[in-house]
Write a protein that holds these residues in place. Structure first.
Motif, PDB file in Angstrom:
ATOM      1  N   LEU A  77       1.122  -1.258  -0.674  1.00  0.00           N
ATOM      2  CA  LEU A  77       0.188  -0.171   0.600  1.00  0.00           C
ATOM      3  C   LEU A  77       1.064   1.333  -0.542  1.00  0.00           C
ATOM      4  N   ALA A  78       0.963   1.899  -1.120  1.00  0.00           N
ATOM      5  CA  ALA A  78       1.505   3.071  -1.328  1.00  0.00           C
ATOM      6  C   ALA A  78       0.715   4.424  -1.087  1.00  0.00           C
ATOM      7  N   VAL A  79       1.491   4.870   0.118  1.00  0.00           N
ATOM      8  CA  VAL A  79       0.954   6.360   1.170  1.00  0.00           C
ATOM      9  C   VAL A  79       1.412   7.093   0.908  1.00  0.00           C
ATOM     10  N   ALA A  80       0.316   8.830   1.047  1.00  0.00           N
ATOM     11  CA  ALA A  80       1.448   9.924   0.811  1.00  0.00           C
ATOM     12  C   ALA A  80       1.208  10.593   1.899  1.00  0.00           C
ATOM     13  N   GLY A  81       2.638   9.811   2.471  1.00  0.00           N
ATOM     14  CA  GLY A  81       4.058  10.914   3.611  1.00  0.00           C
ATOM     15  C   GLY A  81       4.696  10.015   3.815  1.00  0.00           C
ATOM     16  N   PRO A  82       5.560   9.982   5.028  1.00  0.00           N
ATOM     17  CA  PRO A  82       6.592   9.085   5.728  1.00  0.00           C
ATOM     18  C   PRO A  82       6.129   8.054   6.235  1.00  0.00           C
ATOM     19  N   VAL A  83       6.473   6.776   6.011  1.00  0.00           N
ATOM     20  CA  VAL A  83       6.877   5.680   5.973  1.00  0.00           C
ATOM     21  C   VAL A  83       7.793   5.042   6.919  1.00  0.00           C
ATOM     22  N   ARG A  84       7.338   4.649   7.925  1.00  0.00           N
ATOM     23  CA  ARG A  84       8.465   3.398   9.252  1.00  0.00           C
ATOM     24  C   ARG A  84       8.493   2.830   9.365  1.00  0.00           C
ATOM     25  N   GLN A  85       9.491   2.243   9.244  1.00  0.00           N
ATOM     26  CA  GLN A  85       9.573   0.592   9.080  1.00  0.00           C
ATOM     27  C   GLN A  85       8.479  -0.111   8.410  1.00  0.00           C
ATOM     28  N   GLY A  86       7.673   0.143   7.268  1.00  0.00           N
ATOM     29  CA  GLY A  86       6.904  -0.353   6.204  1.00  0.00           C
ATOM     30  C   GLY A  86       5.834  -0.978   6.832  1.00  0.00           C
ATOM     31  N   CYS A  89       2.487   4.892   8.893  1.00  0.00           N
ATOM     32  CA  CYS A  89       2.273   6.633   8.458  1.00  0.00           C
ATOM     33  C   CYS A  89       1.444   7.590   8.777  1.00  0.00           C
ATOM     34  N   LEU A  90       2.099   8.581   9.009  1.00  0.00           N
ATOM     35  CA  LEU A  90       1.702   9.810   9.710  1.00  0.00           C
ATOM     36  C   LEU A  90       1.163  10.610   9.096  1.00  0.00           C
ATOM     37  N   PRO A  91       0.005  10.581   7.355  1.00  0.00           N
ATOM     38  CA  PRO A  91      -0.061  11.239   6.820  1.00  0.00           C
ATOM     39  C   PRO A  91      -0.250  13.041   6.703  1.00  0.00           C
ATOM     40  N   TYR A  96      -6.027  10.672   9.475  1.00  0.00           N
ATOM     41  CA  TYR A  96      -5.963   9.624  10.384  1.00  0.00           C
ATOM     42  C   TYR A  96      -5.109   8.880   9.785  1.00  0.00           C
ATOM     43  N   THR A  97      -3.970   7.916  10.821  1.00  0.00           N
ATOM     44  CA  THR A  97      -2.988   6.973  10.888  1.00  0.00           C
ATOM     45  C   THR A  97      -3.442   5.933  10.318  1.00  0.00           C
ATOM     46  N   LEU A  98      -2.235   5.852   9.517  1.00  0.00           N
ATOM     47  CA  LEU A  98      -2.618   4.106   8.662  1.00  0.00           C
ATOM     48  C   LEU A  98      -1.075   3.081   9.377  1.00  0.00           C
ATOM     49  N   ASP A  99      -1.551   2.889  10.106  1.00  0.00           N
ATOM     50  CA  ASP A  99      -1.090   1.402  10.612  1.00  0.00           C
ATOM     51  C   ASP A  99      -1.872   0.012  10.811  1.00  0.00           C
ATOM     52  N   LEU A 100      -0.224  -0.638  10.213  1.00  0.00           N
ATOM     53  CA  LEU A 100      -0.507  -2.188   9.481  1.00  0.00           C
ATOM     54  C   LEU A 100      -1.138  -2.740  10.819  1.00  0.00           C
ATOM     55  N   ASP A 101      -0.521  -2.927  11.982  1.00  0.00           N
ATOM     56  CA  ASP A 101      -0.316  -3.803  12.961  1.00  0.00           C
ATOM     57  C   ASP A 101      -1.942  -3.539  14.220  1.00  0.00           C
ATOM     58  N   LEU A 102      -2.679  -2.362  13.784  1.00  0.00           N
ATOM     59  CA  LEU A 102      -3.590  -2.434  13.648  1.00  0.00           C
ATOM     60  C   LEU A 102      -4.622  -2.930  13.467  1.00  0.00           C
ATOM     61  N   LEU A 103      -4.608  -2.823  11.978  1.00  0.00           N
ATOM     62  CA  LEU A 103      -5.508  -4.374  11.034  1.00  0.00           C
ATOM     63  C   LEU A 103      -6.206  -5.004  11.569  1.00  0.00           C
ATOM     64  N   PRO A 104      -7.511  -5.116  11.585  1.00  0.00           N
ATOM     65  CA  PRO A 104      -7.735  -6.745  11.946  1.00  0.00           C
ATOM     66  C   PRO A 104      -7.251  -8.065  11.264  1.00  0.00           C
ATOM     67  N   SER A 105      -6.651  -8.930  12.280  1.00  0.00           N
ATOM     68  CA  SER A 105      -5.760  -9.962  11.195  1.00  0.00           C
ATOM     69  C   SER A 105      -6.771 -10.527  10.566  1.00  0.00           C
TER      70      SER A 105
END
Length: 336
Positions: A77-86, A89-91, A96-105
């Motif tokens: 997922l490409a996002v318009a903002g600085p990405v941290r460790q893949g 991202c706080l765009p 809103y914040t994009l955090d893969l680790d907070l998405l449901p399994s």
């Protein structure tokens, strides 16, 4: 064309390009020596209410088209903002914040990554190649040299394709759109004062000026009309002052980034503002500003510029990166 390491594996990857205005999601089928765009959906990103809601809506929308495809084995997922460790991202232009680790399994494949949107744009330019773009200015377009990617849209993105010395390349992403814009003396300084008053920002940024909102702001300064970017675009012609000024500013953005990364290999201009308004690139003010350099005139005279036609270029780049994540899965399937 992107080559898979496991040519007989039938697999699917998910790609996304999430900007401040919209989020594009697509399923790509892997197989043979190519990726094929199998299904695509575009959703408003700001109105989604959150990252999970946006992803869930996209997956639901893609589901009918993907019934005959295997579930995606990887996602980028490409996002318009600085990405941290893949993963995070706080765009700046998405509420809103994009955090893969907070998405449901299970919502996304286990092999999923976030990347900067212009990392994906740069990879996409290499996937589509020169054939996927139109010539703007003559000069070198050489993948063996560093190439620049500059794209005005909701914001202003920049990236560099840099040879790795082994026949491949690496991508240097950038948040240079948030650096200070260099106004010239004279009337440009009056416009600078107008921008600062209108935005309340402490300094004018590149993307405050060279973007869709920047186009509307510039037109407001020159004409007094308060119009949306799409309305401004619809009203422009080659003789309009707004066209000349914006073409000059876009030429400056491309020139300065060429100098910053020494992009002797050429410039790809992407982004919705350029794709929908090619007159900015064909205007004489673009070429004059792009070529202007009193310290490196020979360098700038030799650099070619091309306009990327396909606004899905970020999706193609994200899919190419997702394919790399999916290849080990294919290898495992073939070894069984």
């Amino acid at each position: 064309m992107v080559t898979a390491s496991a040519p007989h594996c039938r697999a699917t990857v998910l790609a996304a390009d999430i900007g401040g205005t919209s989020g594009r999601f697509a399923l790509f089928a892997m197989g043979g020596e190519s990726l094929a765009l199998a299904a695509r959906v575009e959703l408003p990103s700001a109105a989604a209410g959150g990252f999970e809601a946006l992803v869930r809506s996209a997956m639901d929308a893609l589901a009918p088209s993907g019934r005959d495809l295997p579930a995606p084995s990887a996602a980028v997922l490409a996002v318009a903002g600085p990405v941290r460790q893949g993963r995070f991202c706080l765009p700046p232009n998405i509420p809103y914040t994009l955090d893969l680790d907070l998405l449901p399994s299970g919502l996304l494949p286990a092999s999923s990554l976030l990347v900067n949107d212009f990392t994906a744009q740069a990879h996409g330019c290499r996937v589509l190649g020169v054939e996927g773009s139109d010539p703007v200015l003559p000069g070198t377009m050489d993948a063996a040299e560093t190439q620049a990617v500059v794209g005005p849209g909701t914001g202003l993105g920049k990236a560099a394709l840099i040879p790795d010395g082994r026949g491949g390349f690496v991508v240097g992403s950038s948040e240079g759109g948030h650096a200070a814009f260099p106004f010239n003396a004279g009337e440009e300084r009056l416009f600078q004062d107008f921008v600062l008053r209108a935005t309340g920002e402490p300094f004018a940024r590149w993307e405050t000026v060279v973007s869709g909102s920047g186009l509307a702001l510039l037109n407001r300064y020159l004409t007094g009309e308060v119009l949306a970017p799409a309305q401004v675009s619809a009203s422009l012609n080659a003789e309009a002052a707004t066209t000349e000024w914006f073409a000059r500013f876009l030429g400056r953005a491309c020139r300065d980034y060429v100098l910053e990364v020494v992009a002797r290999g050429g410039v790809y201009v992407s982004g919705g503002v350029a794709a929908k308004n090619p007159l900015f690139l064909s205007h004489w003010a673009f070429e004059r500003e792009f070529r202007a350099s009193h310290t490196h005139p020979e360098l700038m005279a030799g650099v070619g510029v091309r306009l990327v036609r396909d606004q899905n270029v970020g999706l193609w780049g994200a899919a190419a990166l997702a394919q790399r994540l999916a290849e080990p899965v294919c290898d495992q399937r073939l070894s069984r």
